[in-house]
Design an enzyme around this catalytic site. Structure first.
Site, mmCIF file in Angstrom:
data_model
loop_
_atom_site.group_PDB
_atom_site.id
_atom_site.type_symbol
_atom_site.label_atom_id
_atom_site.label_comp_id
_atom_site.label_asym_id
_atom_site.label_seq_id
_atom_site.Cartn_x
_atom_site.Cartn_y
_atom_site.Cartn_z
ATOM 1 N N ARG A 34 -2.666 -4.274 -1.820
ATOM 2 C CA ARG A 34 -1.917 -3.007 -1.868
ATOM 3 C C ARG A 34 -1.074 -2.969 -3.148
ATOM 4 O O ARG A 34 0.134 -2.983 -3.124
ATOM 5 C CB ARG A 34 -1.038 -2.862 -0.639
ATOM 6 C CG ARG A 34 -1.673 -3.207 0.668
ATOM 7 C CD ARG A 34 -2.469 -2.314 1.423
ATOM 8 N NE ARG A 34 -2.269 -0.995 1.833
ATOM 9 C CZ ARG A 34 -1.941 -0.610 3.055
ATOM 10 N NH1 ARG A 34 -1.646 -1.465 3.968
ATOM 11 N NH2 ARG A 34 -1.929 0.659 3.369
ATOM 12 N N GLN A 86 -4.501 1.114 -5.753
ATOM 13 C CA GLN A 86 -4.142 2.188 -4.818
ATOM 14 C C GLN A 86 -5.294 3.151 -4.547
ATOM 15 O O GLN A 86 -5.513 3.567 -3.419
ATOM 16 C CB GLN A 86 -2.984 2.974 -5.413
ATOM 17 C CG GLN A 86 -1.900 3.253 -4.428
ATOM 18 C CD GLN A 86 -0.621 3.712 -5.113
ATOM 19 O OE1 GLN A 86 -0.546 3.824 -6.326
ATOM 20 N NE2 GLN A 86 0.366 3.992 -4.311
ATOM 21 N N ASP A 93 -7.751 2.037 -1.833
ATOM 22 C CA ASP A 93 -7.114 1.588 -0.597
ATOM 23 C C ASP A 93 -7.573 2.432 0.605
ATOM 24 O O ASP A 93 -7.005 3.484 0.896
ATOM 25 C CB ASP A 93 -5.596 1.675 -0.813
ATOM 26 C CG ASP A 93 -4.792 1.193 0.365
ATOM 27 O OD1 ASP A 93 -5.385 0.861 1.406
ATOM 28 O OD2 ASP A 93 -3.561 1.159 0.245
ATOM 29 N N SER A 123 -4.874 3.132 3.428
ATOM 30 C CA SER A 123 -3.958 4.254 3.201
ATOM 31 C C SER A 123 -4.670 5.590 3.326
ATOM 32 O O SER A 123 -4.152 6.513 3.955
ATOM 33 C CB SER A 123 -3.333 4.164 1.802
ATOM 34 O OG SER A 123 -2.488 3.058 1.740
ATOM 35 N N TYR A 136 4.284 -5.491 4.207
ATOM 36 C CA TYR A 136 4.012 -5.406 5.639
ATOM 37 C C TYR A 136 5.201 -5.894 6.454
ATOM 38 O O TYR A 136 6.005 -6.704 5.980
ATOM 39 C CB TYR A 136 2.790 -6.255 6.004
ATOM 40 C CG TYR A 136 1.493 -5.689 5.494
ATOM 41 C CD1 TYR A 136 1.002 -4.489 5.999
ATOM 42 C CD2 TYR A 136 0.754 -6.344 4.518
ATOM 43 C CE1 TYR A 136 -0.183 -3.957 5.532
ATOM 44 C CE2 TYR A 136 -0.434 -5.826 4.043
ATOM 45 C CZ TYR A 136 -0.898 -4.630 4.554
ATOM 46 O OH TYR A 136 -2.069 -4.109 4.102
HETATM 47 P P1 NAD Z 1 0.735 -1.033 9.070
HETATM 48 O O1 NAD Z 1 -0.369 -0.119 9.498
HETATM 49 O O2 NAD Z 1 0.476 -2.480 8.959
HETATM 50 O O3 NAD Z 1 1.976 -0.832 10.085
HETATM 51 C C1 NAD Z 1 2.499 0.447 10.351
HETATM 52 C C2 NAD Z 1 4.009 0.381 10.378
HETATM 53 O O4 NAD Z 1 4.435 -0.284 11.579
HETATM 54 C C3 NAD Z 1 4.651 -0.383 9.236
HETATM 55 O O5 NAD Z 1 5.543 0.477 8.562
HETATM 56 C C4 NAD Z 1 5.369 -1.523 9.917
HETATM 57 O O6 NAD Z 1 6.603 -1.849 9.262
HETATM 58 C C5 NAD Z 1 5.633 -0.932 11.270
HETATM 59 N N1 NAD Z 1 5.989 -1.896 12.349
HETATM 60 C C6 NAD Z 1 5.488 -3.143 12.580
HETATM 61 N N2 NAD Z 1 6.089 -3.680 13.672
HETATM 62 C C7 NAD Z 1 6.963 -2.750 14.142
HETATM 63 C C8 NAD Z 1 7.850 -2.699 15.231
HETATM 64 N N3 NAD Z 1 7.999 -3.724 16.068
HETATM 65 N N4 NAD Z 1 8.575 -1.569 15.414
HETATM 66 C C9 NAD Z 1 8.475 -0.517 14.570
HETATM 67 N N5 NAD Z 1 7.644 -0.508 13.517
HETATM 68 C C10 NAD Z 1 6.898 -1.618 13.295
HETATM 69 O O7 NAD Z 1 1.386 -0.551 7.700
HETATM 70 P P2 NAD Z 1 0.816 0.399 6.557
HETATM 71 O O8 NAD Z 1 0.946 1.811 6.948
HETATM 72 O O9 NAD Z 1 -0.523 -0.091 6.199
HETATM 73 O O10 NAD Z 1 1.845 0.121 5.383
HETATM 74 C C11 NAD Z 1 2.413 -1.160 5.198
HETATM 75 C C12 NAD Z 1 3.198 -1.228 3.926
HETATM 76 O O11 NAD Z 1 2.348 -1.227 2.805
HETATM 77 C C13 NAD Z 1 4.202 -0.133 3.694
HETATM 78 O O12 NAD Z 1 5.339 -0.741 3.126
HETATM 79 C C14 NAD Z 1 3.575 0.708 2.659
HETATM 80 O O13 NAD Z 1 4.518 1.415 1.898
HETATM 81 C C15 NAD Z 1 2.884 -0.338 1.847
HETATM 82 N N6 NAD Z 1 1.790 0.223 1.072
HETATM 83 C C16 NAD Z 1 1.744 -0.062 -0.266
HETATM 84 C C17 NAD Z 1 0.720 0.464 -1.033
HETATM 85 C C18 NAD Z 1 0.631 0.194 -2.490
HETATM 86 O O14 NAD Z 1 1.562 -0.300 -3.076
HETATM 87 N N7 NAD Z 1 -0.489 0.469 -3.108
HETATM 88 C C19 NAD Z 1 -0.265 1.239 -0.450
HETATM 89 C C20 NAD Z 1 -0.175 1.486 0.917
HETATM 90 C C21 NAD Z 1 0.856 0.966 1.665
#
Ligand code: NAD
Length: 374
Positions: free
Chosen positions: A121, A126, A129, A132, A227
């Site tokens: 990520r 991006q 991905d 996302s 994460y």
């Molecule tokens: P994910 O699908 O793994 O999880 C979804 C959300 O659930 C996350 O925000 C996580 O913090 C939350 N979560 C986990 N346990 C929890 C709990 N007990 N209670 C409440 N919430 C809880 O996550 P995702 O949507 O794939 O994104 C993960 C991270 O990756 C984010 O920080 C996102 O900004 C980042 N991201 C970065 C890039 C990039 O830089 N290219 C791209 C996509 C996502």
């Protein structure tokens, strides 16, 4: 290595396709040769003629495609590797953490396996991905689905016939899907609250005009990749207590809380669901990885005696296959473009590249990814 084969998906519930004609046209212009299994885009609305017009050759069977190509592209892991040639590069989502025997099988067969969920990520990656691109559509659709099922409307309405209060929506887990769910619910006029264990999320929730529910769980934070860290049993209990009242007051609860590579935590117990209002809707978007809601089922909607409906919301992007396919295809296009060697007119399997290191699972008859080398 420039011959790509797009397979038709076999799972009945799969509606998407991994490459769409506009991206095929651009790949052909770059120098790739592309074959498409007949009917690969039909569920999305793309005919064989659309693919032919984009420059692809149409093949009738999977076996013909496997013989033609060096690179195989599809959405999901296939049921069998039968027919895939040694040294072929297989690109798809793969659910790697739950497919350890299959990884071994691919290694032994000499198939080079790319698991698209493992693309790092990073800013550079991006546009490749798939997590996302698909999660943002799924987050949107979860809200649309909840709005269609809820026995009341989302926005506040003041009319001579009476005043309708706005629906209350609670989003648990504010990653990509959760953010899109908040934005969609706000656009529809709901009153939105949200919670995530990563402290950085509070600002993002507020910037979308929603309220962040404060629950003190002690030490939390996030991994280097962004994460969530796994909570302890005590922290989960604290979270459940902190959320119970908000759930009981909400018309819609959408849970997206996942922990990468691990089972999702149960955040809504049977007791908490029992306290919710009749007619309320819960959508558990983590249902496939263990579920955030006790009693959610990936296969069916569950209507409880107290009138609460629990929907297992796995892969909701499949309900909007056109946009989901266009975005998935865009991710694959970016991947094939990044590794294109224009001089040699070939895909370049560069094992020193950070993106390749992140998502190449097997190569040269070995498991090469550091997370899966036993
Ligand atoms: P994910 O699908 O793994 O999880 C979804 C959300 O659930 C996350 O925000 C996580 O913090 C939350 N979560 C986990 N346990 C929890 C709990 N007990 N209670 C409440 N919430 C809880 O996550 P995702 O949507 O794939 O994104 C993960 C991270 O990756 C984010 O920080 C996102 O900004 C980042 N991201 C970065 C890039 C990039 O830089 N290219 C791209 C996509 C996502």
């Amino acid at each position: 290595m420039n011959k790509v084969f797009l397979c038709k998906e076999t799972a009945r519930e799969e509606t998407r396709t991994a490459l769409v004609p506009p991206d095929i046209k651009a790949l052909v212009a770059m120098g790739y040769e592309i074959a498409v299994q007949s009917g690969a885009g039909l569920k999305v609305g793309y005919t064989d003629d659309d693919y032919s017009a984009a420059g692809a050759k149409i093949l009738g069977t999977l076996d013909e495609g496997y013989k033609f190509c060096d690179i195989i592209v599809r959405i999901n892991k296939p049921d069998t590797i039968s027919g895939i040639r040694e040294n072929a590069l297989h690109i798809s989502s793969f659910d790697v953490f739950n497919q350890k025997p299959a990884i071994k099988e691919y290694a032994e067969a000499g198939i080079k396996l790319i698991s698209l969920e493992m693309v790092p990520r990073t800013t550079l990656a991006q546009k490749m991905d798939i997590l996302s691109s698909q999660a943002s559509l799924a987050g949107y659709y979860a809200v649309v689905l909840a709005a269609a099922k809820l026995p009341k409307i989302f926005p506040m309405m003041m009319t001579p016939s009476g005043t309708i209060s706005p629906a209350r929506v609670f989003i648990i887990g504010v990653g990509v899907a959760g953010l899109q769910a908040i934005a969609t619910a706000k656009r529809l006029g709901a009153r939105v609250e949200a919670f995530d264990t990563r402290p950085v999320v509070e600002e993002q929730v507020k910037s979308l005009g929603a309220k962040f529910v404060k629950i003190d769980l002690g030490e939390m934070g996030q991994t280097e990749q962004g994460y969530a860290k796994e909570l302890t049993a005590e922290q989960i209990e604290l979270q459940r207590k902190g959320q119970a009242k908000v759930c009981a007051q909400s018309d819609v609860v959408i849970t997206t809380a996942k922990v990468f590579g691990r089972k999702a935590p149960i955040l809504l117990t049977k007791e908490m669901v029992a306290q919710m209002k009749p007619g309320s809707i819960i959508i558990d978007m983590a249902v496939k990885t263990g579920g955030n809601v006790e009693g959610s089922d990936p296969e069916k909607e569950v209507l409880l005696d107290n009138g609460v409906r629990i929907i297992g919301g796995d892969s909701l992007e499949r309900f909007i296959p056109k946009d989901a396919s266009n975005m998935f295809s865009g991710n694959i296009f970016a991947f094939l473009e990044h590794f294109w060697n224009a001089e040699q007119k070939s895909f370049r399997l560069d094992t020193e590249d950070e993106i390749m290191k992140g998502c190449l699972i097997t190569s040269d008859k070995k498991i090469v990814h550091k997370s899966f080398i036993e």
